[in-house]
Design a protein around this motif. Structure first.
Motif, PDB file in Angstrom:
ATOM      1  N   TRP A 124       0.858  -1.193   0.000  1.00  0.00           N
ATOM      2  CA  TRP A 124       0.000   0.000   0.000  1.00  0.00           C
ATOM      3  C   TRP A 124       0.893   1.241   0.000  1.00  0.00           C
ATOM      4  CZ3 TRP A 124      -2.776   1.936   4.994  1.00  0.00           C
ATOM      5  CH2 TRP A 124      -3.577   3.036   4.700  1.00  0.00           C
ATOM      6  N   SER A 125       0.730   2.076  -0.993  1.00  0.00           N
ATOM      7  CA  SER A 125       1.522   3.304  -1.108  1.00  0.00           C
ATOM      8  C   SER A 125       0.595   4.510  -1.223  1.00  0.00           C
ATOM      9  CB  SER A 125       2.434   3.242  -2.342  1.00  0.00           C
ATOM     10  OG  SER A 125       3.248   2.089  -2.321  1.00  0.00           O
ATOM     11  N   GLY A 126       1.147   5.699  -0.977  1.00  0.00           N
ATOM     12  CA  GLY A 126       0.312   6.894  -1.088  1.00  0.00           C
ATOM     13  C   GLY A 126       1.120   8.179  -1.088  1.00  0.00           C
ATOM     14  N   TYR A 127       0.491   9.247  -1.559  1.00  0.00           N
ATOM     15  CA  TYR A 127       1.094  10.574  -1.515  1.00  0.00           C
ATOM     16  C   TYR A 127      -0.018  11.609  -1.660  1.00  0.00           C
ATOM     17  CZ  TYR A 127       0.444  11.464  -6.515  1.00  0.00           C
ATOM     18  OH  TYR A 127      -0.104  11.694  -7.747  1.00  0.00           O
ATOM     19  N   VAL A 128       0.295  12.874  -1.328  1.00  0.00           N
ATOM     20  CA  VAL A 128      -0.644  13.988  -1.461  1.00  0.00           C
ATOM     21  C   VAL A 128      -0.122  14.933  -2.526  1.00  0.00           C
ATOM     22  CG1 VAL A 128      -1.767  15.934  -0.300  1.00  0.00           C
ATOM     23  CG2 VAL A 128      -1.366  13.789   0.951  1.00  0.00           C
ATOM     24  N   ASP A 129      -0.988  15.254  -3.479  1.00  0.00           N
ATOM     25  CA  ASP A 129      -0.640  16.213  -4.528  1.00  0.00           C
ATOM     26  C   ASP A 129      -0.573  17.607  -3.914  1.00  0.00           C
ATOM     27  OD1 ASP A 129      -0.883  18.137  -6.688  1.00  0.00           O
ATOM     28  OD2 ASP A 129      -1.368  16.428  -7.971  1.00  0.00           O
ATOM     29  N   SER A 130       0.571  18.254  -4.012  1.00  0.00           N
ATOM     30  CA  SER A 130       0.772  19.554  -3.359  1.00  0.00           C
ATOM     31  C   SER A 130      -0.026  20.680  -4.001  1.00  0.00           C
ATOM     32  CB  SER A 130       2.261  19.915  -3.378  1.00  0.00           C
ATOM     33  OG  SER A 130       2.743  19.970  -4.711  1.00  0.00           O
ATOM     34  N   ILE A 131      -0.558  20.451  -5.197  1.00  0.00           N
ATOM     35  CA  ILE A 131      -1.320  21.506  -5.889  1.00  0.00           C
ATOM     36  C   ILE A 131      -2.783  21.505  -5.474  1.00  0.00           C
ATOM     37  CG2 ILE A 131      -2.097  22.340  -8.141  1.00  0.00           C
ATOM     38  CD1 ILE A 131       0.498  21.269  -9.306  1.00  0.00           C
ATOM     39  N   ASP A 132      -3.429  20.328  -5.556  1.00  0.00           N
ATOM     40  CA  ASP A 132      -4.854  20.296  -5.226  1.00  0.00           C
ATOM     41  C   ASP A 132      -5.155  19.629  -3.885  1.00  0.00           C
ATOM     42  OD1 ASP A 132      -4.406  17.642  -5.780  1.00  0.00           O
ATOM     43  OD2 ASP A 132      -5.333  17.727  -7.762  1.00  0.00           O
ATOM     44  N   GLU A 141      -5.131  16.631  -2.957  1.00  0.00           N
ATOM     45  CA  GLU A 141      -5.801  15.343  -3.023  1.00  0.00           C
ATOM     46  C   GLU A 141      -4.804  14.235  -2.688  1.00  0.00           C
ATOM     47  OE1 GLU A 141      -9.368  15.755  -6.319  1.00  0.00           O
ATOM     48  OE2 GLU A 141      -7.371  15.100  -6.977  1.00  0.00           O
ATOM     49  N   ALA A 142      -5.291  13.205  -2.012  1.00  0.00           N
ATOM     50  CA  ALA A 142      -4.442  12.061  -1.679  1.00  0.00           C
ATOM     51  C   ALA A 142      -4.710  10.926  -2.664  1.00  0.00           C
ATOM     52  CB  ALA A 142      -4.713  11.575  -0.262  1.00  0.00           C
ATOM     53  N   THR A 143      -3.636  10.353  -3.192  1.00  0.00           N
ATOM     54  CA  THR A 143      -3.757   9.201  -4.085  1.00  0.00           C
ATOM     55  C   THR A 143      -3.102   7.998  -3.424  1.00  0.00           C
ATOM     56  OG1 THR A 143      -3.775  10.543  -6.092  1.00  0.00           O
ATOM     57  CG2 THR A 143      -3.145   8.241  -6.328  1.00  0.00           C
ATOM     58  N   PHE A 144      -3.846   6.903  -3.402  1.00  0.00           N
ATOM     59  CA  PHE A 144      -3.333   5.666  -2.820  1.00  0.00           C
ATOM     60  C   PHE A 144      -3.276   4.583  -3.885  1.00  0.00           C
ATOM     61  CE2 PHE A 144      -5.402   7.978   0.641  1.00  0.00           C
ATOM     62  CZ  PHE A 144      -4.348   8.068   1.536  1.00  0.00           C
ATOM     63  N   THR A 175      -8.241   8.031  -5.432  1.00  0.00           N
ATOM     64  CA  THR A 175      -7.936   9.415  -5.068  1.00  0.00           C
ATOM     65  C   THR A 175      -9.067   9.938  -4.187  1.00  0.00           C
ATOM     66  OG1 THR A 175      -6.735   9.798  -7.128  1.00  0.00           O
ATOM     67  CG2 THR A 175      -7.495  11.740  -5.933  1.00  0.00           C
ATOM     68  N   VAL A 176      -8.696  10.498  -3.032  1.00  0.00           N
ATOM     69  CA  VAL A 176      -9.699  10.943  -2.057  1.00  0.00           C
ATOM     70  C   VAL A 176      -9.359  12.332  -1.534  1.00  0.00           C
ATOM     71  CG1 VAL A 176     -10.199   8.571  -1.356  1.00  0.00           C
ATOM     72  CG2 VAL A 176      -8.453   9.875  -0.143  1.00  0.00           C
ATOM     73  N   GLY A 177     -10.387  13.014  -0.972  1.00  0.00           N
ATOM     74  CA  GLY A 177     -10.181  14.294  -0.302  1.00  0.00           C
ATOM     75  C   GLY A 177      -9.750  15.414  -1.223  1.00  0.00           C
ATOM     76  N   ASN A 178      -9.668  16.624  -0.679  1.00  0.00           N
ATOM     77  CA  ASN A 178      -9.182  17.772  -1.450  1.00  0.00           C
ATOM     78  C   ASN A 178      -8.880  18.965  -0.550  1.00  0.00           C
ATOM     79  OD1 ASN A 178     -11.727  18.625  -0.711  1.00  0.00           O
ATOM     80  ND2 ASN A 178     -12.550  18.702  -2.798  1.00  0.00           N
ATOM     81  N   SER A 179      -8.535  18.673   0.712  1.00  0.00           N
ATOM     82  CA  SER A 179      -8.425  19.816   1.619  1.00  0.00           C
ATOM     83  C   SER A 179      -7.312  19.716   2.654  1.00  0.00           C
ATOM     84  CB  SER A 179      -9.764  19.993   2.355  1.00  0.00           C
ATOM     85  OG  SER A 179     -10.055  18.823   3.105  1.00  0.00           O
ATOM     86  N   ALA A 180      -6.298  18.890   2.406  1.00  0.00           N
ATOM     87  CA  ALA A 180      -5.243  18.751   3.416  1.00  0.00           C
ATOM     88  C   ALA A 180      -3.933  18.377   2.759  1.00  0.00           C
ATOM     89  CB  ALA A 180      -5.632  17.708   4.456  1.00  0.00           C
ATOM     90  N   GLN A 181      -2.844  18.711   3.448  1.00  0.00           N
ATOM     91  CA  GLN A 181      -1.523  18.355   2.950  1.00  0.00           C
ATOM     92  C   GLN A 181      -1.036  17.021   3.505  1.00  0.00           C
ATOM     93  OE1 GLN A 181       1.137  21.632   3.635  1.00  0.00           O
ATOM     94  NE2 GLN A 181       0.114  22.960   2.155  1.00  0.00           N
ATOM     95  N   SER A 182      -1.793  16.461   4.450  1.00  0.00           N
ATOM     96  CA  SER A 182      -1.506  15.122   4.955  1.00  0.00           C
ATOM     97  C   SER A 182      -2.820  14.447   5.319  1.00  0.00           C
ATOM     98  CB  SER A 182      -0.566  15.163   6.171  1.00  0.00           C
ATOM     99  OG  SER A 182      -1.202  15.782   7.266  1.00  0.00           O
ATOM    100  N   TYR A 183      -2.849  13.137   5.165  1.00  0.00           N
ATOM    101  CA  TYR A 183      -4.067  12.374   5.394  1.00  0.00           C
ATOM    102  C   TYR A 183      -3.756  11.174   6.279  1.00  0.00           C
ATOM    103  CZ  TYR A 183      -6.507  14.890   1.642  1.00  0.00           C
ATOM    104  OH  TYR A 183      -7.099  15.866   0.876  1.00  0.00           O
TER     105      TYR A 183
END
Length: 297
Positions: free
Chosen positions: A35-43, A45-48, A97-105
């Motif tokens: 299981w991997s993941g990261y947060v897009d710094s522009i929008d 959003e978290a992608t797993f 891809t989930v969320g749209n309001s945080a730099q960490s999830y």
């Protein structure tokens, strides 16, 4: 058709802004995942991304996995996201891809999967062409098993078997006999052993491998052990624990190495220890298992 349900719940992990990072690698009940993941710094959003491998279940007879995977927000910032699963391929990669309001999830995930198994077919009947044991200008001795005659070539059997090479030598009275009785073996199984390395061979299957290994060991037919090893490595659906024992018991190095390499989790080791085959393993193979587990620490 039979089914079996498998469930899993992860611990809490945190995906942060930056590159895709492995959050968890685990294995349970023959299902491996990364299981991997990261947060897009522009929008924001978290992608797993999940990579699944259920080859072990496939080898145990499962032909389909159906169910769902659910991603949860630990702080309830967004609704849980569900991914429906219906797989026949053993290795699958997918993302969400989930969320749209945080730099960490802070997140967790769980899955509920049902493995579908085809009904086991009845044991295959041992079949071979008895004409291959008829008398000809290429045969020079008769083996008698349970009162039935098999015409064979001394030279051919001696080439494949140290047992028959010795039996047919001048050092034994059988070497001068035209008919030799082979005792304490069934005609069907003994004939199958010979048919495995005769011209137009009969190939092993999961119902015959253990008997073939017993006979090949007793009559010292290395070529049959190699043939069975290939079957167990590439074709067989026999459970892992039994294959490991067979590799150890009958000296199949490639198969043993393959089995030891698969022993990559404490859960697998516990399952092996609970099996009836564990007590039959040699001390050397137990040491190899321990060494493999230490590599994973």
């Amino acid at each position: 058709m039979t089914t079996k349900v498998f469930t899993y719940k992860s611990g809490q992990k945190t995906a942060r802004s930056g590159i895709l990072t492995v959050l968890e690698t685990a294995e349970k009940n023959g299902i491996q995942h990364t299981w991997s993941g990261y947060v897009d710094s522009i929008d924001d959003e978290a992608t797993f991304v999940w990579k699944f491998d259920w080859s072990v279940l496939k080898n145990q007879g499962a032909n389909r996995l159906v169910g769902q995977l659910i991603v949860h927000s630990s702080d309830s910032r967004w609704k849980s996201h569900r991914v429906d699963i219906d797989w026949t391929d053993t290795k699958r990669t997918f993302s969400a891809t989930v969320g749209n309001s945080a730099q960490s999830y802070a997140v967790t995930f769980e899955y509920n999967l049902t493995a579908h198994y085809a009904e086991s077919p009845p044991p295959e009947k041992i079949q071979f062409d008895e004409e291959m044991f008829a008398a000809s200008d290429k045969t020079d001795v008769v083996l008698i098993v349970e009162g039935k005659k098999l015409n064979v070539s001394k030279a051919f059997l001696s080439f494949h078997s140290d047992y028959f090479s010795s039996l047919f030598s001048a050092n034994f009275k059988e070497g001068q006999m035209k008919e030799i009785e082979i005792k304490e073996v069934s005609y069907e199984v003994f004939a199958l052993l010979l048919a495995t390395f005769y011209p137009s061979p009969v190939f092993p299957n999961d119902d015959t491998v253990e008997k073939l290994l017993e006979m090949a060991s007793r009559f010292q037919v290395l070529s049959v052990i190699v043939i069975v090893e290939h079957h167990l490595l590439h074709i067989s659906k026999i459970e892992y624990e039994k294959i490991l024992w067979l590799a150890d018991e009958y000296g199949m190095p490639k198969l043993l190495e393959n089995c030891i390499n698969q022993m990559d989790s404490l859960e697998k080791a516990k399952k092996m220890k609970k099996s009836s085959e564990f007590e039959k393993l040699s001390h050397k193979t137990r040491s190899l298992i321990l060494g493999r587990l230490l590599e994973e620490i």
